[in-house]
Design a protein around this motif. Structure first.
Motif, PDB file in Angstrom:
ATOM      1  N   ALA A   1      22.990 -13.414 -39.918  1.00  0.00           N
ATOM      2  CA  ALA A   1      22.634 -14.834 -39.797  1.00  0.00           C
ATOM      3  C   ALA A   1      21.883 -15.338 -41.032  1.00  0.00           C
ATOM      4  O   ALA A   1      21.988 -16.506 -41.404  1.00  0.00           O
ATOM      5  N   ALA A   2      21.135 -14.440 -41.673  1.00  0.00           N
ATOM      6  CA  ALA A   2      20.398 -14.837 -42.879  1.00  0.00           C
ATOM      7  C   ALA A   2      21.354 -15.234 -43.995  1.00  0.00           C
ATOM      8  O   ALA A   2      21.020 -16.078 -44.841  1.00  0.00           O
ATOM      9  N   PHE A   3      22.564 -14.648 -44.020  1.00  0.00           N
ATOM     10  CA  PHE A   3      23.559 -14.996 -45.037  1.00  0.00           C
ATOM     11  C   PHE A   3      24.379 -16.219 -44.617  1.00  0.00           C
ATOM     12  O   PHE A   3      24.742 -17.047 -45.453  1.00  0.00           O
ATOM     13  N   VAL A   4      24.685 -16.306 -43.332  1.00  0.00           N
ATOM     14  CA  VAL A   4      25.475 -17.443 -42.835  1.00  0.00           C
ATOM     15  C   VAL A   4      24.648 -18.720 -42.879  1.00  0.00           C
ATOM     16  O   VAL A   4      25.150 -19.794 -43.242  1.00  0.00           O
ATOM     17  N   TYR A   5      23.373 -18.619 -42.504  1.00  0.00           N
ATOM     18  CA  TYR A   5      22.476 -19.775 -42.518  1.00  0.00           C
ATOM     19  C   TYR A   5      21.457 -19.561 -43.653  1.00  0.00           C
ATOM     20  O   TYR A   5      21.810 -19.602 -44.811  1.00  0.00           O
ATOM     21  N   THR A   6      20.219 -19.337 -43.294  1.00  0.00           N
ATOM     22  CA  THR A   6      19.175 -19.006 -44.273  1.00  0.00           C
ATOM     23  C   THR A   6      18.271 -17.947 -43.650  1.00  0.00           C
ATOM     24  O   THR A   6      18.320 -17.699 -42.437  1.00  0.00           O
ATOM     25  N   LEU A   7      17.444 -17.330 -44.466  1.00  0.00           N
ATOM     26  CA  LEU A   7      16.501 -16.337 -43.952  1.00  0.00           C
ATOM     27  C   LEU A   7      15.551 -16.972 -42.946  1.00  0.00           C
ATOM     28  O   LEU A   7      15.210 -16.376 -41.922  1.00  0.00           O
ATOM     29  N   GLU A   8      15.130 -18.206 -43.232  1.00  0.00           N
ATOM     30  CA  GLU A   8      14.232 -18.919 -42.325  1.00  0.00           C
ATOM     31  C   GLU A   8      14.892 -19.119 -40.960  1.00  0.00           C
ATOM     32  O   GLU A   8      14.266 -18.875 -39.918  1.00  0.00           O
TER      33      GLU A   8
END
Length: 285
Positions: A166-173
């Motif tokens: 999910a950090a790559f698909v969206y952002t780490l936050e």
């Protein structure tokens, strides 16, 4: 027959309601703010974003193999109830896809809290009525039988992997907020399934066990049981008092014990479920 049919209909209705609540939490709170859940639901949300296909399609297709595993490992009733729940969740996300978000990303903690609560309430209602909305836990049970790790460890590993993606698909936050949402949802699920009055088992070793037991019955309204034990050092026989209470009675229970015997040895442990006997609290007023 009518009673059993009525109970099944009631469970199906509650499962559909639970799925609708979860769908609303996803479509009106989490997804518009780039926050996901764990397990198959999280993978489905990312798949929907990447491929541009309806979330409901991914939810239904990805969960089917796990429903089959559940059928093999748990039984037909569980599989049927799960299919109803997953179908209701899938249809709910499709119907609610264009709904206006009720919260914005300007307050991410509020998004996480409200989304986690809605998901937890919805999933908890479904689980309490014999179904499931996510197949990852069924998979975790099967994997844990093959490796030296608990079900909880396997679920944690699966979700760490999902939130990393999910950090790559969206952002780490977004991934970190998603992990927090998952945690909140799990806490709420436990509350919905077990209830606020989660049971606790209390064992008391004291030379005044009979006095403590009588006080617990008179002042707390709970039944007690005595078993005979023998001290390892003293080699003396003593009565071990056992009692099941809810967690809101724990402080009162400790107060009663300490008042009678400050040196009493007390062991308190969580109880997953209490059935049978006369656990219902006696009216002492």
């Amino acid at each position: 027959m009518n009673s059993k049919l009525g109970q099944k209909i009631r469970k199906i209705i509650l499962i559909i309601i639970g799925a609708a609540i979860a769908a609303y939490g996803l479509e009106a709170v989490l997804i518009p703010n780039s926050v996901i859940d764990g397990g198959v639901t999280g993978v489905s949300i990312m798949g929907s974003k990447i491929f541009g296909l309806p979330l409901g399609l991914f939810l239904f297709i990805l969960n089917i193999p796990f429903v089959y595993l559940g059928y093999k490992q748990i039984g037909k009733t569980f599989a049927i109830m799960s299919i109803i729940g997953i179908a209701a969740l899938s249809i709910g996300t499709v119907l609610m896809h264009d709904i206006d978000p009720i919260l914005s990303a300007n307050d991410p903690l509020l998004v996480v809290a409200s989304g986690g609560i809605l998901l937890g309430v919805g999933i908890g209602i479904v689980l309490r009525n014999g179904g499931a909305l996510d197949g990852s836990e069924v998979l975790a049970v099967l994997i844990s039988r093959k490796i030296p790790f608990s079900v909880g460890d396997v679920i944690l590993f699966i979700n760490v992997f999902i939130f990393t993606i999910a950090a790559f698909v969206y952002t780490l936050e977004s991934a970190l907020y998603s992990a927090l949402t998952y945690y909140i949802a799990k806490v709420v699920i436990d509350i919905v399934q077990v209830g606020l009055e989660k049971s606790k088992s209390v064992q008391v070793i004291s030379s005044k066990s009979d006095i403590i037991g009588q006080a617990v019955q008179d002042r707390l309204g709970r039944g007690v049981t005595y078993t005979l034990g023998r001290g390892g050092f003293s080699n003396e026989e003593t009565d071990i008092l056992q009692c099941v209470i809810n967690r809101m009675e724990e402080t009162k229970m400790l107060s009663i014990i300490k008042e009678i015997d400050p040196s009493a040895f007390i062991v308190i442990s969580d109880v997953a479920e209490v059935r049978g006997g006369n656990f219902k609290k006696r009216d002492i007023h």
